[in-house]
Design an enzyme around this catalytic site. Sequence first.
Site, short mmCIF file in Angstrom:
data_model
loop_
_atom_site.label_atom_id
_atom_site.label_comp_id
_atom_site.label_asym_id
_atom_site.label_seq_id
_atom_site.Cartn_x
_atom_site.Cartn_y
_atom_site.Cartn_z
N CYS A 80 40.90 33.54 42.06
CA CYS A 80 42.81 34.32 42.53
C CYS A 80 42.96 33.61 43.74
CB CYS A 80 43.46 35.27 42.24
SG CYS A 80 44.82 35.22 42.25
N HIS A 185 41.70 34.70 36.46
CA HIS A 185 40.75 36.03 36.87
C HIS A 185 39.70 36.00 36.02
CE1 HIS A 185 42.40 38.08 39.68
NE2 HIS A 185 44.14 37.58 38.93
N GLU A 187 37.09 37.35 35.34
CA GLU A 187 36.88 38.95 35.16
C GLU A 187 37.72 39.98 33.50
OE1 GLU A 187 39.37 39.46 38.24
OE2 GLU A 187 37.99 38.46 37.61
#
Length: 204
Positions: A80, A185, A187
């Site tokens: 990001c 993202h 994650e």
Amino acid sequence: MIAIVDYGMGNLGSIRNMLKKIGADSIVTADHDLVRAADKIILPGVGSFDAGMDNLHRTGLQPVLRERVIDSGVPILGICLGMQLMTKRSDEGSLPGLGWVDAETVRFSPPVETGLKVPHMGWNVVRGVKESPLLTGAEKEERFYFVHSYYVRCNNDQDVLLVAEYGHPFTAAFACRNIIGVQFHPEKSHKFGMRLLRNFAEAV
């Protein structure tokens, strides 16, 4: 060991938890010596471009990262804002970026008639445009979670790795030598993000 760089701008715990799930050894750190000792580096980021660059300057991490990434060729993954900081500049701020990739960060300006809002937020399909160890085992249609008002525009098409659509095509990921950036993202992207991070840990 993967060093997750702590410069005050990222989802550090979420990234480390995902790496732990895939069995990758990692540490969250701002310690220069630990960053220098890492086999791979993750530069996360949530927030504004100038704040990110200012924090890298203030913590003394910028020259350490340049030494490892540019001089020593250590693989790095920017997430990001971390991806955007690797470019030359951003519409969001006035400070120069790290300049590791020939690219700029620009603001989304979707035509009014599209009804699309900024920031671009939510799940989006990405399309691979070149081969990379980062995409090993990828499904035909991969989906990742995005939250951003700015996107990276590469000046060299050969650096573009993944493309997504939001009013127009944009670079969802780039890969330039040992430097990788993803706008989404991983994650927060469940099995797709887990596969990508595993590939970074094991295949890149």
